[in-house]
Design a protein around this motif. Structure first.
Motif, PDB file in Angstrom:
ATOM      1  N   MET A 157       0.852  -1.205   0.000  1.00 44.40           N
ATOM      2  CA  MET A 157       0.000   0.000   0.000  1.00 44.40           C
ATOM      3  C   MET A 157       0.886   1.252   0.000  1.00 44.40           C
ATOM      4  O   MET A 157       1.791   1.394   0.810  1.00 44.40           O
ATOM      5  N   ILE A 158       0.605   2.137  -0.950  1.00 47.94           N
ATOM      6  CA  ILE A 158       1.420   3.343  -1.123  1.00 47.94           C
ATOM      7  C   ILE A 158       0.661   4.558  -0.580  1.00 47.94           C
ATOM      8  O   ILE A 158      -0.532   4.702  -0.854  1.00 47.94           O
ATOM      9  N   VAL A 159       1.330   5.392   0.189  1.00 46.78           N
ATOM     10  CA  VAL A 159       0.721   6.673   0.571  1.00 46.78           C
ATOM     11  C   VAL A 159       1.488   7.777  -0.131  1.00 46.78           C
ATOM     12  O   VAL A 159       2.710   7.704  -0.261  1.00 46.78           O
ATOM     13  N   GLU A 168      -3.161  -5.518  10.336  1.00 44.74           N
ATOM     14  CA  GLU A 168      -1.882  -5.152   9.712  1.00 44.74           C
ATOM     15  C   GLU A 168      -1.232  -4.051  10.551  1.00 44.74           C
ATOM     16  O   GLU A 168      -1.915  -3.175  11.062  1.00 44.74           O
ATOM     17  N   ASN A 169       0.112  -4.121  10.686  1.00 46.36           N
ATOM     18  CA  ASN A 169       0.694  -3.011  11.441  1.00 46.36           C
ATOM     19  C   ASN A 169       1.360  -1.986  10.541  1.00 46.36           C
ATOM     20  O   ASN A 169       1.959  -2.318   9.523  1.00 46.36           O
ATOM     21  N   PRO A 192       4.063   1.058   9.558  1.00 46.45           N
ATOM     22  CA  PRO A 192       5.502   1.201   9.834  1.00 46.45           C
ATOM     23  C   PRO A 192       5.721   2.059  11.077  1.00 46.45           C
ATOM     24  O   PRO A 192       4.819   2.794  11.487  1.00 46.45           O
ATOM     25  N   ARG A 225       9.313   6.490  13.036  1.00 46.41           N
ATOM     26  CA  ARG A 225      10.624   6.913  12.539  1.00 46.41           C
ATOM     27  C   ARG A 225      10.846   6.518  11.074  1.00 46.41           C
ATOM     28  O   ARG A 225      11.276   7.338  10.264  1.00 46.41           O
ATOM     29  N   SER A 226      10.519   5.264  10.725  1.00 41.49           N
ATOM     30  CA  SER A 226      10.830   4.837   9.355  1.00 41.49           C
ATOM     31  C   SER A 226       9.888   5.490   8.350  1.00 41.49           C
ATOM     32  O   SER A 226      10.309   5.862   7.253  1.00 41.49           O
ATOM     33  N   LEU A 227       8.610   5.679   8.714  1.00 41.84           N
ATOM     34  CA  LEU A 227       7.687   6.325   7.768  1.00 41.84           C
ATOM     35  C   LEU A 227       8.071   7.789   7.567  1.00 41.84           C
ATOM     36  O   LEU A 227       8.060   8.297   6.441  1.00 41.84           O
ATOM     37  N   ALA A 228       8.469   8.447   8.666  1.00 43.19           N
ATOM     38  CA  ALA A 228       8.905   9.851   8.552  1.00 43.19           C
ATOM     39  C   ALA A 228      10.122   9.929   7.646  1.00 43.19           C
ATOM     40  O   ALA A 228      10.222  10.818   6.797  1.00 43.19           O
ATOM     41  N   GLY A 229      11.046   8.961   7.804  1.00 42.07           N
ATOM     42  CA  GLY A 229      12.244   8.930   6.959  1.00 42.07           C
ATOM     43  C   GLY A 229      11.887   8.694   5.501  1.00 42.07           C
ATOM     44  O   GLY A 229      12.381   9.374   4.613  1.00 42.07           O
ATOM     45  N   ASP A 230      10.992   7.718   5.250  1.00 46.33           N
ATOM     46  CA  ASP A 230      10.631   7.391   3.875  1.00 46.33           C
ATOM     47  C   ASP A 230       9.907   8.543   3.179  1.00 46.33           C
ATOM     48  O   ASP A 230      10.008   8.706   1.972  1.00 46.33           O
TER      49      ASP A 230
END
Lengths: 367, 138
Positions: free
Chosen positions: B1-3, B34-35, B37, B40-45
């Motif tokens: 799933m893409i945001v 479903e969990n 991200p 930290r990792s979503l903010a980075g991505d």
């Protein structure tokens, strides 16, 4: 020219040419839509102006680099008269390092100049930056890099190397040759001690730590997804990261095995350590790095960066990423293949300090 | 799933991210259990601040779309499990009123306004039309 100077020149020349080739073909190592650190539209990657800029850079790096290398080689021949100097060769040993640093200076300077040219081209062509950005919520759940236990064979090699030294400790001669000069003659002999016998295993462990760290960064680095083509972008991330991780795994294993052999020859080789073997020992890391560069080129071929709005301004000189508001520490390189640090993040400096600390510690502990 | 988010939009980034995730849950692309991200990792991505993503997650939790689990982080809750609250009705009316006002000013016909509302509702989860909406229409 006698053989030892010839061999020395050949090894140093090979290193120089390898570095020169990597510098000259930098434009083809970068993502296709990144021109000297400047993002360009995907529709413009094959424009004549873009191709011309890339070709011109490669030509200039090769031209200046070769001219400088020939100048240095001629200087050495003139100074030595074609034979290896018998006495103090300190200047001869440091010269290649100096020449390589100068080569970095030449290619770096040209890169900055072409970075500015690319910036101008982008402005004059009226190329707009992307407004949107995207991320995948599911990609990180996939296994994109090898887990820690994949490095178990590496640890096994180190244990075998150290274990053999432990078992054969009594058979190891009392003095160990730890260094050969450029002519292949032992110039540093150390007394046998636990320190000298197991030194190589510590180096192996250090190398292993570096490879594990780099492997970790291939998983941890931020994943940018192109909102215009998310599927392709995701697939590229998968391919690229899995490949990089595998490369780190194999290169790490190669290096650890190589050092194990080096230790074995040093400890049990005795007088059988001849010129050919020393030459082979010098060439092996070179061959491994060349193979790594070639596989990286294949891995990164044709990839596109999902550039973010305003990202150009955050790549200082086109090569150093600086963004305080970005919480990512590891980011994909714009100038080549692999990952780099976000220098605007304080943790990046801590990482640099730790790596430098480990690399420089032997200098202080073992003067 | 893409945001995906728009840096230059007038809508705040945390609201855009909130809308994207809620849309994912509504459409079924984000499944229950479903969990999400880590912050930290979503903010980075996405190249945005940690606090922005954190604000979105807090809002999602407050509205009941996710449950913050001690180990797993933000876990998506089943799409049908949420009640229609008065707070949601109020917010929806406010937003619809703004849209209706502008539609009126631009002389959009009522039928077109309603038709667009309906197609937006159905476009989120196409199969929903076949199950309950489709039958009623005929």
């Amino acid at each position: 020219m006698n053989m030892s100077l010839y061999g020395f020149g050949l090894t140093m020349g090979a290193v120089y040419v390898l570095v020169l080739a990597v510098a000259a073909f930098q434009p083809s190592l970068a993502p296709r839509n990144i021109l000297f650190g400047i993002s360009i539209p995907k529709s413009a990657v094959d424009d004549d102006a873009v191709r011309k800029l890339r070709r011109s850079y490669t030509g200039q790096v090769i031209g200046y680099g070769l001219a400088f290398g020939i100048l240095v080689a001629a200087g050495i021949l003139w100074k030595t008269g074609g034979t290896m100097p018998a006495d103090d060769t300190q200047w001869l040993a440091t010269l290649p390092v100096g020449a390589l640093l100068a080569l970095f200076g030449i290619s770096g300077g040209l890169f900055v100049a072409f970075h500015q040219k690319a910036e101008r081209l982008k402005r004059e062509s009226g190329w707009q930056e992307e407004r949107r950005t995207a991320a995948s919520l599911s990609l990180r759940k996939e296994r994109l890099h090898y887990p820690l236990y994949a490095f178990a064979p590496h640890l096994l090699v180190i244990l075998i190397s150290a274990g053999a030294a432990w078992l054969l400790y009594d058979k190891i001669p009392d003095s160990i040759i730890t260094h050969y000069n450029a002519r292949g003659i032992p110039d540093r002999i150390q007394d046998k001690s636990y320190g000298t016998v197991f030194e190589m295993n510590l180096v192996q462990l250090f190398m292993l730590a570096i490879f594990i760290f780099v492997n970790y960064t291939t998983g941890a680095a931020r994943m940018k997804i192109d909102p215009a083509d998310p599927e392709r972008s995701e697939e590229q991330q998968r391919r690229y990261r899995k490949g990089m991780s595998l490369l780190m795994l194999l290169l790490g294993l190669g290096m650890v095995i190589f050092m194990g052999f080096l230790q074995a020859f040093m400890l049990y080789g005795g007088s059988r350590m001849n010129g050919v073997l020393i030459g082979a020992a010098g060439i092996a890391p070179l061959v491994m790095s060349a193979a790594a560069v070639v596989s990286m080129m294949k891995l990164g071929k044709g990839r596109m960066e999902a550039s973010r709005p305003g990202e150009d301004a955050k790549w200082k000189a086109g090569a150093f990423y600086w963004d305080r508001s970005d919480s990512a520490i590891f980011v994909e390189k714009r100038t080549g293949i692999g990952f780099t640090l976000n220098w605007g993040h304080p943790v990046s400096w801590v990482i640099l300090a730790i790596i430098l600390g480990f690399a420089l510690a032997p200098l202080y502990l073992n003067p | 799933m893409i945001v995906s988010i728009d840096y230059e939009s007038d809508t705040p980034l945390y609201t855009q991210l909130y809308d994207e995730i809620v849309r994912g849950i509504a459409s079924g692309r984000l499944e229950s259990g479903e969990n999400l991200p880590s912050v930290r990792s979503l903010a980075g991505d996405l190249g945005i601040n940690l606090h922005t993503v954190n604000k979105t997650y807090q809002l999602l939790k407050q509205e009941g779309f996710v449950h913050i689990h001690r180990q797993k982080g933000a876990v998506v809750q089943p799409a049908g499990s949420l009640p229609v609250t008065d707070a949601f009705r109020t917010r929806m009316e406010r937003q619809l009123e703004s849209l209706a006002s502008e539609a009126l000013c631009r002389s959009m016909r009522e039928e077109e306004f309603l038709e667009r509302c309906r197609s937006a509702y159905r476009s989120i989860r196409p199969q929903a039309r076949d199950t309950h909406e489709g039958g009623r229409e005929r």
